[in-house]
Design an enzyme around this catalytic site. Structure first.
Site, PDB file in Angstrom:
ATOM      1  CG  HIS A  12      21.405  29.884  48.963  1.00 39.40           C
ATOM      2  ND1 HIS A  12      22.680  29.697  49.428  1.00 39.40           N
ATOM      3  CD2 HIS A  12      20.904  28.646  48.757  1.00 39.40           C
ATOM      4  CE1 HIS A  12      22.943  28.404  49.496  1.00 39.40           C
ATOM      5  NE2 HIS A  12      21.880  27.750  49.074  1.00 39.40           N
ATOM      6  CE1 TYR A  68      27.791  37.572  49.221  1.00 39.64           C
ATOM      7  CE2 TYR A  68      26.074  36.503  47.928  1.00 39.64           C
ATOM      8  CZ  TYR A  68      27.276  36.439  48.614  1.00 39.64           C
ATOM      9  OH  TYR A  68      27.961  35.245  48.692  1.00 39.64           O
ATOM     10  CE1 TYR A  96      29.292  35.057  52.160  1.00 33.67           C
ATOM     11  CE2 TYR A  96      31.542  35.831  51.957  1.00 33.67           C
ATOM     12  CZ  TYR A  96      30.362  35.442  51.376  1.00 33.67           C
ATOM     13  OH  TYR A  96      30.252  35.423  50.009  1.00 33.67           O
ATOM     14  N   PRO A 120      37.605  37.201  45.926  1.00 32.49           N
ATOM     15  CG  PRO A 120      38.218  34.997  46.382  1.00 32.49           C
ATOM     16  CD  PRO A 120      38.787  36.353  46.150  1.00 32.49           C
ATOM     17  CE  LYS A 126      28.583  41.232  44.021  1.00 33.62           C
ATOM     18  NZ  LYS A 126      27.237  40.697  43.860  1.00 33.62           N
TER      19      LYS A 126
HETATM   20  C1  LIG Z   1      41.696  29.651  40.598  1.00 36.71           C
HETATM   21  C2  LIG Z   1      40.478  30.533  40.600  1.00 36.71           C
HETATM   22  C3  LIG Z   1      39.467  30.321  41.534  1.00 36.71           C
HETATM   23  C4  LIG Z   1      38.353  31.154  41.565  1.00 36.71           C
HETATM   24  N1  LIG Z   1      37.398  30.955  42.508  1.00 36.71           N
HETATM   25  C5  LIG Z   1      36.346  31.793  42.564  1.00 36.71           C
HETATM   26  C6  LIG Z   1      35.369  31.624  43.561  1.00 36.71           C
HETATM   27  O1  LIG Z   1      35.454  30.730  44.390  1.00 36.71           O
HETATM   28  N2  LIG Z   1      34.330  32.512  43.576  1.00 36.71           N
HETATM   29  C7  LIG Z   1      34.224  33.527  42.668  1.00 36.71           C
HETATM   30  O2  LIG Z   1      33.272  34.306  42.702  1.00 36.71           O
HETATM   31  N3  LIG Z   1      35.122  33.693  41.698  1.00 36.71           N
HETATM   32  C8  LIG Z   1      36.174  32.862  41.629  1.00 36.71           C
HETATM   33  N4  LIG Z   1      37.105  33.040  40.679  1.00 36.71           N
HETATM   34  C9  LIG Z   1      36.886  34.118  39.715  1.00 36.71           C
HETATM   35  C10 LIG Z   1      36.010  33.697  38.528  1.00 36.71           C
HETATM   36  O3  LIG Z   1      36.118  32.327  38.292  1.00 36.71           O
HETATM   37  C11 LIG Z   1      36.456  34.545  37.331  1.00 36.71           C
HETATM   38  O4  LIG Z   1      36.197  35.891  37.652  1.00 36.71           O
HETATM   39  C12 LIG Z   1      35.750  34.173  36.022  1.00 36.71           C
HETATM   40  O5  LIG Z   1      36.197  32.914  35.572  1.00 36.71           O
HETATM   41  C13 LIG Z   1      36.014  35.243  34.956  1.00 36.71           C
HETATM   42  O6  LIG Z   1      35.603  34.775  33.705  1.00 36.71           O
HETATM   43  P1  LIG Z   1      36.397  35.193  32.388  1.00 36.71           P
HETATM   44  O7  LIG Z   1      35.670  34.557  31.272  1.00 36.71           O
HETATM   45  O8  LIG Z   1      36.626  36.655  32.370  1.00 36.71           O
HETATM   46  O9  LIG Z   1      37.862  34.566  32.559  1.00 36.71           O
HETATM   47  P2  LIG Z   1      38.307  33.027  32.639  1.00 36.71           P
HETATM   48  O10 LIG Z   1      37.262  32.190  33.267  1.00 36.71           O
HETATM   49  O11 LIG Z   1      39.664  33.030  33.246  1.00 36.71           O
HETATM   50  O12 LIG Z   1      38.408  32.580  31.121  1.00 36.71           O
HETATM   51  C14 LIG Z   1      39.477  32.984  30.294  1.00 36.71           C
HETATM   52  C15 LIG Z   1      39.730  31.858  29.305  1.00 36.71           C
HETATM   53  O13 LIG Z   1      40.747  32.282  28.392  1.00 36.71           O
HETATM   54  C16 LIG Z   1      41.616  31.202  28.166  1.00 36.71           C
HETATM   55  N5  LIG Z   1      42.900  31.760  27.693  1.00 36.71           N
HETATM   56  C17 LIG Z   1      43.848  32.389  28.418  1.00 36.71           C
HETATM   57  N6  LIG Z   1      44.871  32.743  27.631  1.00 36.71           N
HETATM   58  C18 LIG Z   1      44.563  32.334  26.379  1.00 36.71           C
HETATM   59  C19 LIG Z   1      45.225  32.416  25.133  1.00 36.71           C
HETATM   60  N7  LIG Z   1      46.440  32.967  25.026  1.00 36.71           N
HETATM   61  N8  LIG Z   1      44.632  31.905  24.040  1.00 36.71           N
HETATM   62  C20 LIG Z   1      43.396  31.322  24.143  1.00 36.71           C
HETATM   63  N9  LIG Z   1      42.729  31.211  25.300  1.00 36.71           N
HETATM   64  C21 LIG Z   1      43.297  31.715  26.405  1.00 36.71           C
HETATM   65  C22 LIG Z   1      41.702  30.510  29.519  1.00 36.71           C
HETATM   66  O14 LIG Z   1      42.143  29.165  29.413  1.00 36.71           O
HETATM   67  C23 LIG Z   1      40.264  30.612  29.990  1.00 36.71           C
HETATM   68  O15 LIG Z   1      39.486  29.498  29.613  1.00 36.71           O
HETATM   69  C24 LIG Z   1      38.230  32.215  40.631  1.00 36.71           C
HETATM   70  C25 LIG Z   1      39.231  32.402  39.677  1.00 36.71           C
HETATM   71  C26 LIG Z   1      40.356  31.599  39.654  1.00 36.71           C
HETATM   72  C27 LIG Z   1      41.435  31.857  38.640  1.00 36.71           C
END
Ligand SMILES: Cc1cc2nc3c(=O)[nH]c(=O)nc-3n(C[C@H](O)[C@H](O)[C@H](O)COP(=O)(O)OP(=O)(O)OC[C@H]3O[C@@H](n4cnc5c(N)ncnc54)[C@H](O)[C@@H]3O)c2cc1C
Length: 396
Positions: free
Chosen positions: A75, A387, A204, A295, A299
């Site tokens: 996009h 963005y 939006y 969200p 980001k």
């Molecule tokens: C419900 C939800 C909806 C979202 N929707 C959007 C959206 O629509 N648009 C957007 O831009 N962003 C969205 N986000 C934000 C985006 O998905 C996150 O910022 C992104 O996933 C961050 O990546 P990460 O690897 O830091 O964390 P995560 O993706 O949370 O990965 C962390 C991992 O660690 C694992 N973990 C946790 N505790 C333990 C432990 N004790 N031992 C072993 N493993 C563990 C978890 O299971 C997970 O797989 C959303 C987040 C959530 C929670």
């Protein structure tokens, strides 16, 4: 207790953990990833879907971008809709050709898992009782249980990529950290619908009844959101009620919202959160374990990827030059960008949502801001460059 050793222990197989593990592999650095959920659960979780240009470029350079290039939707703009009229922000024109790619987080994770496994990488799913210890020593440890056996992994470094509810951040003594937090008085009710997106680009919408967003995951699957109460009871929202509210808030002349079966729905709270510093001795926090953004700016995933890009470069410098120079600056370098992204995510959220205590003055001010952003080239450019993604700060 079975004792093992690796160079970098990574907790969490989300975007931060898996991108870091694969980047380290490409630098010849060994790592083990620990995930407490199943691979299927991680790969089916419905989350983010907007990839910045820098994230797309990195995944491509890492050799995990082939399916994303084929199936992702590129996009070059978004629409801001208010007073029933749409106004396009033209990213291509305003940023010198940059855009975003729509490709679901779950698909990114599938590609990364496949790449890690093909390269012989170690990603351990369904591990229990993961704990980090000896953090102040030069060989921090990860303890865990798998298939009823206890293990201890000795590492040079640990990466806490375990999200907001993980165990790494709480393992750091509280006096060593400062937390900055803002909780918003609303949440998002999100649905995934089997309906072709009613617009080529994201919409939006600012509306008297609250914010709405039209997004998508594929040419056949729409992702739609409604501003709601933070503790909204999803059971009170029938599919008909959701569609009716979406029609109301997204209304515009000569435009129609296409409905379809609702495949999934849920409510997500909204917060801004940052912890400083993002490092404690040889434990580095990355992604949601260190910061959360609302969200609205799309980001969260992108910020997780930029953190681990910086961490991977620091670890590469350590192993190739025996230098901690870049690793010692990890937190400082990341936080500069994190705060800019926090500012943008807060600004988009504040401009587009109704607040519980707002009054006619605030509404007029929000509409004036939307009018300004969509009519001034300077203001549109500021939105567009944030963005599509700010560049990584120079590391030197
Ligand atoms: C419900 C939800 C909806 C979202 N929707 C959007 C959206 O629509 N648009 C957007 O831009 N962003 C969205 N986000 C934000 C985006 O998905 C996150 O910022 C992104 O996933 C961050 O990546 P990460 O690897 O830091 O964390 P995560 O993706 O949370 O990965 C962390 C991992 O660690 C694992 N973990 C946790 N505790 C333990 C432990 N004790 N031992 C072993 N493993 C563990 C978890 O299971 C997970 O797989 C959303 C987040 C959530 C929670």
């Amino acid at each position: 207790m079975n004792v093992q050793r690796t160079q970098v222990g990574i907790i969490g197989a989300g975007p931060a953990g898996l991108v870091l593990s694969h980047l380290l592999h490409l630098h010849g650095i060994e790592s083990v990833v620990f995930e407490n959920r199943s691979r299927q659960h991680v790969e089916e979780r419905v989350r983010a879907g907007v990839l910045e240009q820098g994230t797309v470029d990195l995944l491509t350079q890492m050799g995990v971008g082939e399916r994303m290039q084929r199936e992702g939707l590129v996009h070059y703009g978004i629409e801001l809709r208010f007073n029933g009229e749409g106004h396009r922000i033209d990213f291509k024109d305003l940023t010198g050709g940059k855009g975003i790619t729509i490709y679901a987080q779950a698909e990114v994770l599938k590609d990364l898992n496949n790449a890690r496994i093909a390269a012989g990488g170690q990603v351990l799913f369904e591990v229990e009782d993961v704990a980090v210890c000896d953090l102040e020593s030069s060989h921090p440890k990860i303890r865990y249980r798998k298939d009823a056996t206890d293990y201890e992994l000795h590492c040079d470094f640990i990466a806490g990529c375990d999200g907001y509810h993980g165990i790494c951040r709480p393992s750091i003594p509280s006096h060593a950290l400062t937390e900055y937090d803002r909780i918003y008085p609303f949440g998002w009710l999100g649905i995934l619908a089997e309906a072709p997106p009613s617009s080529h680009e994201l919409i939006y919408a600012y509306h008297d009844r609250g914010f709405a967003l039209l997004s998508m995951r594929t040419p056949h699957i729409s992702r739609l959101y409604l501003q709601c109460q933070p503790d909204e009871d999803i059971e009170t929202w029938s599919d008909d009620r959701i569609w009716h509210e979406l029609h109301t808030r997204l209304v515009s002349s000569n435009w129609k919202l296409t409905e379809g079966p609702v495949l999934q729905k849920g409510v997500t709270g909204m917060r801004s959160f940052v912890v400083e510093p993002m490092q404690y001795h040889r434990l580095f926090l990355a992604g949601d374990s260190a910061h959360i953004v609302p969200p609205t700016g799309a980001k969260g995933l992108n910020l997780a990827v930029s953190d681990v890009q910086i961490l991977a470069r620091g670890l590469d410098e350590y192993y190739s030059k025996c230098s901690l120079r870049l690793l010692d600056r990890y937190s400082e370098i990341c936080l500069r960008r994190v705060w800019k992204v926090q500012r943008f995510s807060w600004w988009m959220t504040s401009m587009l949502h109704r607040f519980t205590d707002d009054n006619p003055f605030d509404q007029r001010r929000q509409l004036a801001e939307l009018d300004y952003v969509t009519s001034s080239r300077a203001a549109s450019k500021s939105l567009a460059e944030n963005y599509v993604g700010l560049p990584l700060d120079p590391l030197e």
